[in-house]
Scaffold this motif. Structure first.
Motif, PDB file in Angstrom:
ATOM      1  N   ASP A  46       0.746  -1.183  -0.111  1.00  0.00           N
ATOM      2  CA  ASP A  46      -0.062   0.150  -0.001  1.00  0.00           C
ATOM      3  C   ASP A  46       0.908   1.252   0.020  1.00  0.00           C
ATOM      4  O   ASP A  46       1.731   1.457   0.713  1.00  0.00           O
ATOM      5  CB  ASP A  46      -0.906   0.048   1.191  1.00  0.00           C
ATOM      6  N   VAL A  47       0.538   2.100  -1.004  1.00  0.00           N
ATOM      7  CA  VAL A  47       1.473   3.344  -1.260  1.00  0.00           C
ATOM      8  C   VAL A  47       0.316   4.667  -0.770  1.00  0.00           C
ATOM      9  O   VAL A  47       0.913   5.775  -1.239  1.00  0.00           O
ATOM     10  CB  VAL A  47       2.009   3.503  -2.246  1.00  0.00           C
ATOM     11  N   THR A  48      -0.691   4.442  -0.526  1.00  0.00           N
ATOM     12  CA  THR A  48      -1.662   5.433  -0.299  1.00  0.00           C
ATOM     13  C   THR A  48      -1.295   6.387   0.681  1.00  0.00           C
ATOM     14  O   THR A  48      -1.642   7.519   0.861  1.00  0.00           O
ATOM     15  CB  THR A  48      -3.067   5.111  -0.126  1.00  0.00           C
ATOM     16  N   THR A  49      -0.427   5.901   1.673  1.00  0.00           N
ATOM     17  CA  THR A  49      -0.178   6.890   2.815  1.00  0.00           C
ATOM     18  C   THR A  49       1.330   7.705   2.544  1.00  0.00           C
ATOM     19  O   THR A  49       1.422   8.654   3.278  1.00  0.00           O
ATOM     20  CB  THR A  49       0.360   6.135   4.012  1.00  0.00           C
ATOM     21  N   LEU A  50       1.865   7.751   1.295  1.00  0.00           N
ATOM     22  CA  LEU A  50       2.943   8.614   1.034  1.00  0.00           C
ATOM     23  C   LEU A  50       2.432   9.756   0.616  1.00  0.00           C
ATOM     24  O   LEU A  50       1.591  10.138   0.189  1.00  0.00           O
ATOM     25  CB  LEU A  50       3.818   7.908  -0.124  1.00  0.00           C
ATOM     26  N   THR A  51       3.371  10.867   0.961  1.00  0.00           N
ATOM     27  CA  THR A  51       3.072  12.107   0.391  1.00  0.00           C
ATOM     28  C   THR A  51       3.301  12.149  -0.834  1.00  0.00           C
ATOM     29  O   THR A  51       2.516  12.947  -1.680  1.00  0.00           O
ATOM     30  CB  THR A  51       4.146  13.110   1.148  1.00  0.00           C
ATOM     31  N   ASP A  52       4.146  11.365  -1.646  1.00  0.00           N
ATOM     32  CA  ASP A  52       4.261  11.397  -3.035  1.00  0.00           C
ATOM     33  C   ASP A  52       4.693   9.963  -3.688  1.00  0.00           C
ATOM     34  O   ASP A  52       5.820   9.575  -3.417  1.00  0.00           O
ATOM     35  CB  ASP A  52       5.627  12.511  -3.489  1.00  0.00           C
ATOM     36  N   SER A  53       3.567   9.222  -4.453  1.00  0.00           N
ATOM     37  CA  SER A  53       3.942   8.088  -4.452  1.00  0.00           C
ATOM     38  C   SER A  53       4.683   7.771  -5.735  1.00  0.00           C
ATOM     39  O   SER A  53       5.164   6.784  -5.793  1.00  0.00           O
ATOM     40  CB  SER A  53       2.660   7.231  -4.662  1.00  0.00           C
ATOM     41  N   SER A  54       4.963   8.716  -6.533  1.00  0.00           N
ATOM     42  CA  SER A  54       5.908   8.798  -7.869  1.00  0.00           C
ATOM     43  C   SER A  54       7.165   8.531  -7.352  1.00  0.00           C
ATOM     44  O   SER A  54       7.983   8.199  -8.232  1.00  0.00           O
ATOM     45  CB  SER A  54       5.681   9.938  -8.382  1.00  0.00           C
ATOM     46  N   VAL A  55       7.467   8.909  -6.053  1.00  0.00           N
ATOM     47  CA  VAL A  55       8.976   8.708  -5.783  1.00  0.00           C
ATOM     48  C   VAL A  55       9.437   6.817  -5.810  1.00  0.00           C
ATOM     49  O   VAL A  55      10.451   6.770  -6.133  1.00  0.00           O
ATOM     50  CB  VAL A  55       9.160   9.158  -4.167  1.00  0.00           C
ATOM     51  N   MET A  56       8.393   6.385  -5.389  1.00  0.00           N
ATOM     52  CA  MET A  56       8.856   4.699  -5.620  1.00  0.00           C
ATOM     53  C   MET A  56       9.079   4.386  -7.099  1.00  0.00           C
ATOM     54  O   MET A  56       9.975   3.617  -7.332  1.00  0.00           O
ATOM     55  CB  MET A  56       7.462   3.874  -5.356  1.00  0.00           C
ATOM     56  N   ASP A  57       8.443   4.932  -7.977  1.00  0.00           N
ATOM     57  CA  ASP A  57       8.687   4.782  -9.532  1.00  0.00           C
ATOM     58  C   ASP A  57      10.102   5.423 -10.009  1.00  0.00           C
ATOM     59  O   ASP A  57      10.781   4.596 -10.597  1.00  0.00           O
ATOM     60  CB  ASP A  57       7.601   5.732 -10.529  1.00  0.00           C
ATOM     61  N   LEU A  58      10.493   6.506  -9.257  1.00  0.00           N
ATOM     62  CA  LEU A  58      11.881   6.900  -9.362  1.00  0.00           C
ATOM     63  C   LEU A  58      13.041   5.927  -8.952  1.00  0.00           C
ATOM     64  O   LEU A  58      13.900   5.652  -9.215  1.00  0.00           O
ATOM     65  CB  LEU A  58      12.006   8.364  -8.824  1.00  0.00           C
ATOM     66  N   ILE A  59      12.596   5.509  -7.496  1.00  0.00           N
ATOM     67  CA  ILE A  59      13.603   4.576  -7.172  1.00  0.00           C
ATOM     68  C   ILE A  59      13.606   3.279  -7.858  1.00  0.00           C
ATOM     69  O   ILE A  59      14.828   2.893  -8.064  1.00  0.00           O
ATOM     70  CB  ILE A  59      13.169   4.064  -5.529  1.00  0.00           C
ATOM     71  N   GLN A  60      12.487   2.820  -8.240  1.00  0.00           N
ATOM     72  CA  GLN A  60      12.594   1.397  -9.190  1.00  0.00           C
ATOM     73  C   GLN A  60      13.336   1.724 -10.571  1.00  0.00           C
ATOM     74  O   GLN A  60      13.938   0.985 -10.884  1.00  0.00           O
ATOM     75  CB  GLN A  60      11.129   0.865  -9.462  1.00  0.00           C
ATOM     76  N   SER A  61      13.198   2.868 -11.089  1.00  0.00           N
ATOM     77  CA  SER A  61      13.783   2.954 -12.277  1.00  0.00           C
ATOM     78  C   SER A  61      15.214   3.282 -12.278  1.00  0.00           C
ATOM     79  O   SER A  61      16.114   2.906 -13.225  1.00  0.00           O
ATOM     80  CB  SER A  61      13.175   4.408 -13.128  1.00  0.00           C
ATOM     81  N   LYS A  62      15.885   3.508 -11.038  1.00  0.00           N
ATOM     82  CA  LYS A  62      17.267   3.459 -10.780  1.00  0.00           C
ATOM     83  C   LYS A  62      17.837   2.147 -10.498  1.00  0.00           C
ATOM     84  O   LYS A  62      19.163   2.130 -10.421  1.00  0.00           O
ATOM     85  CB  LYS A  62      17.500   4.685  -9.705  1.00  0.00           C
ATOM     86  N   LEU A  63      17.014   1.537  -9.895  1.00  0.00           N
ATOM     87  CA  LEU A  63      17.452   0.021  -9.770  1.00  0.00           C
ATOM     88  C   LEU A  63      18.047  -0.907 -10.870  1.00  0.00           C
ATOM     89  O   LEU A  63      17.130  -0.939 -11.524  1.00  0.00           O
ATOM     90  CB  LEU A  63      16.339  -0.552  -8.816  1.00  0.00           C
TER      91      LEU A  63
END
Length: 70
Positions: A46-63
């Protein structure tokens, strides 16, 4: 090497990935569970509690892509 010598080999990270932002809740807490999910190639929870859920996409793209384990 410093972490391994100071805290012990068990605490030594496998890799370090610099990112511009970490996934944080509205109260400012870092969502370590989501970071573990990304690092271990698991489905994100669940990512609904994040202030900005797009940060997870950025992290995944750098991995870097990891080869599948058969």
């Amino acid at each position: 090497n410093h972490v391994g010598a100071t805290l012990g080999p068990i605490a030594k990270p496998k890799r370090i990935l610099p990112v511009a932002e970490l996934p944080k809740t509205r109260s400012g807490k870092i969502m370590r569970r989501l970071l573990r999910d990304v690092a271990e190639n698991r489905q994100l929870g669940d990512v609904t509690t994040l202030t900005d859920s797009s940060v997870m996409d950025l992290i995944q793209s750098k991995l870097p892509a990891t080869p599948s384990e058969d």
